[in-house]
Design a protein around this motif. Sequence first.
Motif, mmCIF file in Angstrom:
data_model
loop_
_atom_site.group_PDB
_atom_site.id
_atom_site.type_symbol
_atom_site.label_atom_id
_atom_site.label_comp_id
_atom_site.label_asym_id
_atom_site.label_seq_id
_atom_site.Cartn_x
_atom_site.Cartn_y
_atom_site.Cartn_z
ATOM 1 N N GLU A 57 0.850 -1.190 0.000
ATOM 2 C CA GLU A 57 0.000 0.000 0.000
ATOM 3 C C GLU A 57 0.888 1.243 0.000
ATOM 4 O O GLU A 57 2.075 1.176 0.339
ATOM 5 C CB GLU A 57 -0.881 0.013 1.255
ATOM 6 N N TRP A 59 0.922 3.654 2.091
ATOM 7 C CA TRP A 59 1.443 3.937 3.430
ATOM 8 C C TRP A 59 2.648 3.059 3.745
ATOM 9 O O TRP A 59 3.575 3.502 4.428
ATOM 10 C CB TRP A 59 0.368 3.809 4.507
ATOM 11 N N GLU A 60 2.657 1.817 3.261
ATOM 12 C CA GLU A 60 3.810 0.943 3.487
ATOM 13 C C GLU A 60 5.033 1.502 2.762
ATOM 14 O O GLU A 60 6.143 1.508 3.307
ATOM 15 C CB GLU A 60 3.515 -0.480 3.017
ATOM 16 N N MET A 63 6.335 4.553 4.762
ATOM 17 C CA MET A 63 7.058 4.149 5.971
ATOM 18 C C MET A 63 8.425 3.578 5.600
ATOM 19 O O MET A 63 9.440 3.944 6.197
ATOM 20 C CB MET A 63 6.245 3.110 6.755
ATOM 21 N N THR A 85 5.897 10.934 8.392
ATOM 22 C CA THR A 85 4.742 10.509 7.605
ATOM 23 C C THR A 85 3.477 11.334 7.858
ATOM 24 O O THR A 85 2.465 11.104 7.216
ATOM 25 C CB THR A 85 4.435 9.021 7.866
ATOM 26 N N THR A 91 -1.638 5.664 14.642
ATOM 27 C CA THR A 91 -1.600 5.151 13.273
ATOM 28 C C THR A 91 -0.230 4.551 12.973
ATOM 29 O O THR A 91 -0.135 3.469 12.388
ATOM 30 C CB THR A 91 -1.935 6.273 12.270
ATOM 31 N N ASN A 94 0.112 1.143 14.620
ATOM 32 C CA ASN A 94 -0.621 0.134 13.856
ATOM 33 C C ASN A 94 0.138 -0.246 12.592
ATOM 34 O O ASN A 94 0.233 -1.425 12.235
ATOM 35 C CB ASN A 94 -2.022 0.669 13.527
ATOM 36 N N ARG A 95 0.687 0.746 11.924
ATOM 37 C CA ARG A 95 1.412 0.485 10.684
ATOM 38 C C ARG A 95 2.700 -0.293 10.947
ATOM 39 O O ARG A 95 3.071 -1.166 10.160
ATOM 40 C CB ARG A 95 1.699 1.800 9.958
ATOM 41 N N ARG A 98 1.860 -3.918 11.356
ATOM 42 C CA ARG A 98 1.593 -4.582 10.076
ATOM 43 C C ARG A 98 2.871 -4.806 9.272
ATOM 44 O O ARG A 98 3.040 -5.837 8.632
ATOM 45 C CB ARG A 98 0.560 -3.783 9.296
ATOM 46 N N MET A 99 3.789 -3.845 9.325
ATOM 47 C CA MET A 99 5.049 -4.009 8.608
ATOM 48 C C MET A 99 5.892 -5.126 9.223
ATOM 49 O O MET A 99 6.542 -5.878 8.492
ATOM 50 C CB MET A 99 5.824 -2.687 8.602
#
Length: 170
Positions: A57, A59-60, A63, A85, A91, A94-95, A98-99
Amino acid sequence: MRNSDGVRDEVDGIVAAWGRERTDFDPEPLSVFSRLLRLDRHIDRMRRQAFSKYGIESWEFEMLAALRRQGEPYRLTAGRLVQETLVSSGTVTNRIDRMVTHGYAERHPDPNDRRVVHVQATARGVELVDAAMADLLEAEQRKLEDMAAQDQRELADLLRQLLAHFEREG
């Protein structure tokens, strides 16, 4: 309204309609901000397309790009990622989760301050962001190819001025 090149876009019609319908205010700021909003939507679509072949995504990418720009060991604190970011700490947390789950980054506690977490891109994350960046730059260059280099520099300067105003105000 046409510019000096005779080019007209949807925003010209929007501004003209507001000027016609509401003569009590000046709709000219829409000439800038409506175009920026529409460009943001087009840019988002272009970026999502560039990143889709990598299964990431936007956002990935952002980051990972923030980590990659630091140079080895590709590490930032979570707090610094918030600044890089422009998203909230919740947020970013959370990111990061996920990473880490995807194997793109690792968490490292700060040995001197338990409240601080360092985030480091993995080799997989660096490889991914490097490949995605190459594709993104190619797509962005294609979108700018009809604009003279001097016009690109002037546009960048004007956008820098506008962005600086927003960033000063927070």
